[in-house]
Design a protein around this motif. Structure first.
Motif, PDB file in Angstrom:
ATOM      1  N   MET A 185      75.657  -8.123   5.553  1.00  0.00           N
ATOM      2  CA  MET A 185      74.410  -7.382   5.306  1.00  0.00           C
ATOM      3  C   MET A 185      74.186  -6.294   6.350  1.00  0.00           C
ATOM      4  SD  MET A 185      72.018 -10.689   4.559  1.00  0.00           S
ATOM      5  CE  MET A 185      70.432  -9.948   4.405  1.00  0.00           C
ATOM      6  N   ILE A 186      74.423  -6.627   7.635  1.00  0.00           N
ATOM      7  CA  ILE A 186      74.024  -5.683   8.699  1.00  0.00           C
ATOM      8  C   ILE A 186      75.203  -4.892   9.272  1.00  0.00           C
ATOM      9  CG2 ILE A 186      72.025  -7.102   9.296  1.00  0.00           C
ATOM     10  CD1 ILE A 186      73.451  -8.024  11.818  1.00  0.00           C
ATOM     11  N   GLY A 187      76.435  -5.340   9.000  1.00  0.00           N
ATOM     12  CA  GLY A 187      77.613  -4.598   9.466  1.00  0.00           C
ATOM     13  C   GLY A 187      78.089  -5.025  10.836  1.00  0.00           C
ATOM     14  N   VAL A 188      79.296  -4.571  11.197  1.00  0.00           N
ATOM     15  CA  VAL A 188      79.886  -4.998  12.474  1.00  0.00           C
ATOM     16  C   VAL A 188      79.178  -4.393  13.687  1.00  0.00           C
ATOM     17  CG1 VAL A 188      82.210  -5.588  11.670  1.00  0.00           C
ATOM     18  CG2 VAL A 188      81.674  -3.214  12.235  1.00  0.00           C
ATOM     19  N   ASP A 189      78.332  -3.395  13.461  1.00  0.00           N
ATOM     20  CA  ASP A 189      77.535  -2.869  14.585  1.00  0.00           C
ATOM     21  C   ASP A 189      76.042  -3.035  14.315  1.00  0.00           C
ATOM     22  OD1 ASP A 189      77.301  -1.062  12.591  1.00  0.00           O
ATOM     23  OD2 ASP A 189      77.712   0.713  13.810  1.00  0.00           O
ATOM     24  N   GLY A 190      75.708  -3.874  13.354  1.00  0.00           N
ATOM     25  CA  GLY A 190      74.304  -4.025  12.945  1.00  0.00           C
ATOM     26  C   GLY A 190      73.417  -4.632  14.013  1.00  0.00           C
ATOM     27  N   ALA A 191      74.031  -5.361  14.965  1.00  0.00           N
ATOM     28  CA  ALA A 191      73.221  -5.983  16.030  1.00  0.00           C
ATOM     29  C   ALA A 191      73.715  -5.505  17.385  1.00  0.00           C
ATOM     30  CB  ALA A 191      73.313  -7.497  15.930  1.00  0.00           C
ATOM     31  N   ARG A 192      74.260  -4.283  17.438  1.00  0.00           N
ATOM     32  CA  ARG A 192      74.903  -3.828  18.675  1.00  0.00           C
ATOM     33  C   ARG A 192      73.967  -3.913  19.885  1.00  0.00           C
ATOM     34  NH1 ARG A 192      77.407   1.702  17.845  1.00  0.00           N
ATOM     35  NH2 ARG A 192      75.272   2.342  18.114  1.00  0.00           N
ATOM     36  N   TYR A 193      74.430  -4.631  20.892  1.00  0.00           N
ATOM     37  CA  TYR A 193      73.706  -4.911  22.138  1.00  0.00           C
ATOM     38  C   TYR A 193      72.307  -5.506  21.905  1.00  0.00           C
ATOM     39  CZ  TYR A 193      73.386  -5.241  27.059  1.00  0.00           C
ATOM     40  OH  TYR A 193      73.316  -5.778  28.320  1.00  0.00           O
ATOM     41  N   LYS A 194      72.144  -6.199  20.799  1.00  0.00           N
ATOM     42  CA  LYS A 194      70.860  -6.888  20.576  1.00  0.00           C
ATOM     43  C   LYS A 194      71.099  -8.391  20.603  1.00  0.00           C
ATOM     44  CE  LYS A 194      68.837  -3.162  17.951  1.00  0.00           C
ATOM     45  NZ  LYS A 194      70.032  -2.293  17.977  1.00  0.00           N
ATOM     46  N   SER A 195      70.021  -9.122  20.822  1.00  0.00           N
ATOM     47  CA  SER A 195      70.151 -10.567  20.621  1.00  0.00           C
ATOM     48  C   SER A 195      69.737 -10.875  19.185  1.00  0.00           C
ATOM     49  CB  SER A 195      69.312 -11.353  21.624  1.00  0.00           C
ATOM     50  OG  SER A 195      68.012 -10.857  21.676  1.00  0.00           O
TER      51      SER A 195
END
Ligand code: SF4
Length: 423
Positions: A185-195
């Motif tokens: 759903m969000i992609g391989v960078d969808g949560a980049r540097y996020k928790s």
């Protein structure tokens, strides 16, 4: 100031009342972990700067899991370097030989992880330990060297994504399907540097092993860490494993999240990630019938006892297809023993699987099942990048133990069927 779970742990370890996303901090470390691949570089870095001590030998864990038992001379030299370092520094938490398990299953199992703690590991899947309400993240070998020496590390405080889970998994759908669906759903960078912080009414029904699987793959969406709140499921797992006092955290009700992703577990289907990205997710049924050469069930993502039980349930009364090599890799000696006690290992061998000792093995193309040109593998591991398990022209389909076992039996990609007796 309102904070997320991650921010509260970071603030506490930085000696601050509060922190906010984007802030740079120095934080005290509860544990530093390295492997036979990453620790040798850290040890050499310490040597370069004449750093001859560690901050606390009991807060360092070294696990010889990637290329061990040593697959070649270089691997043997790396382990020897680590052994010598552990001896010189008085590091007792050194896992080698028959004590060795894959680090991300071994550390929680052996009680090295407690809620509210801050852990760094020189391996990207260190984010696994968030399943127990800890902040844990992967770092490089130079940060490992600095962490081993001074017991501190610097962090940029991450912003957070909330994932709200409702409903219940259907039969043969589990944590792997959830995390793959989220990454899809969000992609391989969808949560980049996020928790990624998990919450919602479904939590009591999500097993600890599923939580490990889910947090393990958060890095495949680029996340800094992933974390579950501490509840009865967590406390039951920790009983008899962790005896030191610990301080779980809860997110403030008005904590700031970049966004909320809602997932109803009841709607999830068995899925897989097709080559060559973990975000290339589709229903497993859409690939049904695709010929395969190898199946791997295990690794730090899905080598837990519950994963092996699911696979055994599908294998019982069946055999691995003639054209398929199926490799089972229990993640730790404790899991291996438990599978032995339950008769699972005998079942696997009798139905045509190879049972490996705990090791990373083929997951990163090391040994115990490296792929040849154009071979296709269905695997419960966590990465399907080009060449990850061997030849560049080989293909990896990431999936759950259920889909992997069903595929091993069918000789092609297959979706597990619920049998009449509920199995
Ligand atoms: Fe890394 Fe694979 Fe080993 Fe897990 S099993 S620590 S992903 S190499």
């Amino acid at each position: 100031m309102s904070m997320t779970m991650t921010q509260k742990i970071l603030a506490r370890h930085a000696g601050l009342e509060s922190v906010q996303a984007g802030q740079l901090i120095n934080a005290r470390l509860d544990l530093v972990m390295g492997s036979d691949v990453t620790a040798p570089i850290a040890i050499q870095e310490m040597g370069k700067y004449n750093l001859c001590s560690v901050f606390d030998p009991d807060k360092i864990v070294l696990v010889m899991d990637h290329f061990a038992p040593s697959k070649d001379i270089q691997a043997a030299k790396n382990c020897a370097l680590c052994r010598d370092f552990a001896k010189r520094m008085g590091i007792r938490n050194f896992y080698d030989g028959g004590r060795m398990g894959i680090e991300h299953a071994l550390l929680p199992e052996q009680g090295f992880v407690a809620p509210g703690e801050l852990i760094i590991g020189a391996d990207s899947h260190t984010c696994t330990y968030g399943a127990l309400g800890a902040f844990s993240t992967g770092i490089g070998s130079t940060d490992m060297a600095a962490g081993m020496f001074c017991g501190e590390s610097w962090f940029k405080v991450p912003a957070a994504i909330r994932v709200n889970l409702t409903g219940r998994f259907q039969k043969f759908v589990g944590g792997k399907d959830l995390i793959l669906s989220l990454i899809g759903m969000i992609g391989v960078d969808g949560a980049r540097y996020k928790s990624i912080e998990f919450t919602g009414s479904a939590l009591p029904d999500i097993s600890i092993d599923d939580r490990f699987t889910i947090c393990n793959m958060a890095i495949e969406a680029g996340a800094k860490n992933a974390i579950f709140p501490v509840d009865e499921v967590t406390l039951t797992y920790l009983k008899n494993r962790v005896t030191r006092s610990c301080a779980p955290v809860e997110a403030d009700p008005d904590a700031d999240y970049v966004c909320t992703v809602d997932i109803n577990l009841s709607t999830l289907k068995p899925v897989l990630a097709a080559p060559h990205l973990p975000s290339n997710v589709r229903e497993a049924g859409s690939c049904a019938g695709l010929p395969i050469d190898q199946v791997v069930i295990g690794c730090c993502t899905n080598g837990h006892i519950t994963d092996l039980r699911v696979a055994a349930e599908i294998f019982r009364g069946r055999r691995v297809a003639q054209n398929v090599r199926c490799i089972i890799i229990p993640a730790t000696p404790e899991i291996y023993l438990q599978a032995m006690r339950e008769g699972l290992l005998e079942l696997f061998v009798k139905c045509g699987c190879t049972v490996s000792m705990p090791t990373c093995g083929p997951c990163n193309g090391g040994h115990v099942g490296v792929l040849a040109d154009h071979e296709r593998c269905v695997s419960t591991t966590n990465r399907n990048f080009v060449g990850r398990m061997g030849a560049k022209s080989s293909e990896i389909y990431l999936t759950s133990p259920a889909v992997a076992a069903a595929s091993a039996v069918a000789g092609v990609i297959a979706v597990p069927e619920v049998r009449e007796n509920g199995r």
